[in-house]
Design an enzyme around this catalytic site. Sequence first.
Site, PDB file in Angstrom:
ATOM      1  N   GLY A  11       0.822  -1.208   0.000  1.00 44.14           N
ATOM      2  CA  GLY A  11       0.000   0.000   0.000  1.00 44.14           C
ATOM      3  C   GLY A  11       0.852   1.253   0.000  1.00 44.14           C
ATOM      4  O   GLY A  11       1.881   1.313   0.682  1.00 44.14           O
ATOM      5  N   ARG A  72       1.121  -5.276  -5.537  1.00 41.76           N
ATOM      6  CA  ARG A  72       1.357  -6.522  -4.814  1.00 41.76           C
ATOM      7  C   ARG A  72       1.528  -7.635  -5.844  1.00 41.76           C
ATOM      8  O   ARG A  72       0.850  -7.646  -6.859  1.00 41.76           O
ATOM      9  CB  ARG A  72       0.208  -6.818  -3.856  1.00 41.76           C
ATOM     10  N   ASP A 103       5.541  -5.167   6.081  1.00 38.43           N
ATOM     11  CA  ASP A 103       6.057  -6.494   6.409  1.00 38.43           C
ATOM     12  C   ASP A 103       6.129  -7.414   5.198  1.00 38.43           C
ATOM     13  O   ASP A 103       7.087  -8.171   5.030  1.00 38.43           O
ATOM     14  CB  ASP A 103       5.183  -7.143   7.487  1.00 38.43           C
ATOM     15  N   THR A 125       4.169   2.501   5.732  1.00 33.91           N
ATOM     16  CA  THR A 125       2.780   2.054   5.846  1.00 33.91           C
ATOM     17  C   THR A 125       2.034   2.976   6.793  1.00 33.91           C
ATOM     18  O   THR A 125       2.557   3.329   7.861  1.00 33.91           O
ATOM     19  CB  THR A 125       2.674   0.601   6.353  1.00 33.91           C
ATOM     20  N   ASP A 127      -0.442   2.296   8.604  1.00 36.97           N
ATOM     21  CA  ASP A 127      -1.004   1.601   9.768  1.00 36.97           C
ATOM     22  C   ASP A 127      -0.086   1.614  10.980  1.00 36.97           C
ATOM     23  O   ASP A 127      -0.520   1.288  12.085  1.00 36.97           O
ATOM     24  CB  ASP A 127      -1.336   0.149   9.408  1.00 36.97           C
ATOM     25  N   ASP A 129       2.112  -0.477  11.870  1.00 36.77           N
ATOM     26  CA  ASP A 129       1.987  -1.801  12.483  1.00 36.77           C
ATOM     27  C   ASP A 129       3.208  -2.695  12.283  1.00 36.77           C
ATOM     28  O   ASP A 129       3.110  -3.917  12.369  1.00 36.77           O
ATOM     29  CB  ASP A 129       0.742  -2.505  11.933  1.00 36.77           C
ATOM     30  N   ARG A 171      -6.768  -2.592   9.562  1.00 37.83           N
ATOM     31  CA  ARG A 171      -7.441  -3.901   9.577  1.00 37.83           C
ATOM     32  C   ARG A 171      -7.042  -4.723  10.798  1.00 37.83           C
ATOM     33  O   ARG A 171      -7.865  -5.386  11.412  1.00 37.83           O
ATOM     34  CB  ARG A 171      -7.121  -4.663   8.287  1.00 37.83           C
TER      35      ARG A 171
END
Length: 320
Positions: A11, A72, A103, A125, A127, A129, A171
């Site tokens: 992303g 991707r 990741d 990213t 997120d 995360d 998510r």
Amino acid sequence: MKKIGVLTSGGDAPGMNAAIRAVVRYGCEHDMEVYGILRGYNGLMQGDMYQMNLRSVSNIINRGGTILYSARSEEFKTEAGMQKAIAVCKEVGLDGIVVIGGDGSFKGARDLSLRGIPCIGVPGTIDNDIGCCDYTIGYDTAMNTVREMVDRLRDTTESHDRCSVVEVMGRKAGYIALYAGIACGATTILIPELEYDLQRDVIDRMRKTQKTGKKHFIIVVAEGIGKVDEMAKKIQDYTGVETRATVLGHVQRGGTPTVRDRVNASLMGARAVQLLQEGKSNRVVAMKKDDIVDYDIFDALNMTKTLDIDLYQIAHDISI
């Protein structure tokens, strides 16, 4: 290290262009040829790349998205796809690759490193995360975008005495929801890291605040919770407050990166090239307590990250 590549994968995130710029400028200033690889690992397998120079990255530090595009690739996850990418690297003569992504992108960098193509990962990213990193490129901009959108939505919510259930990205991680929710004064924040009960955590809480004179409500929900339309209907049925669901969606990925994202992306991009210069491979650049550090990719992928539950409790206590 005379010829390196740079790609963005997964992303997109605001600040990726600043990282690309740093890789290209630092590399060129240290007598390297730098190749921009288009559309992530797909482009690497197809040899879709071009040589960049100092002017190739002019006027991109302020732009969201990624000038190298992103994608991707399922094919790259196979051994055949991996060998195709390696063959391209050898044909072009790439001595190393800087991979900007999350990741999944780092797993690809690890696999290439194990097969003799030196790679350095840079965390990009929204997120936030990635286990080894306190802060990822794009996170600050995404939070500020959510804050701006919810502030605008609040005007309508307040004008009509409504409840707005706002879904934000995340998510599997609730970082955007938690921090943006605090910044926006959300009545309730729902994140995937913690179980919730609609009656207890939303409806009863709204009723409690109604007794103090509150007439409009913002509920921030991480994407991993889901079903915001159904949630909004239940809230309206139980409370009698007109309730609307709003999914902010991919607007959170775009926009002009903040100062923090531009600076951190620039530092991380330059550090990635430095590591290649030092003959290092299979590393991930990271930020820990405002310092730029690096880890072995194997260690980085095995690290876990936990959301600050104390902060969540404070958010709960001050938003009543």
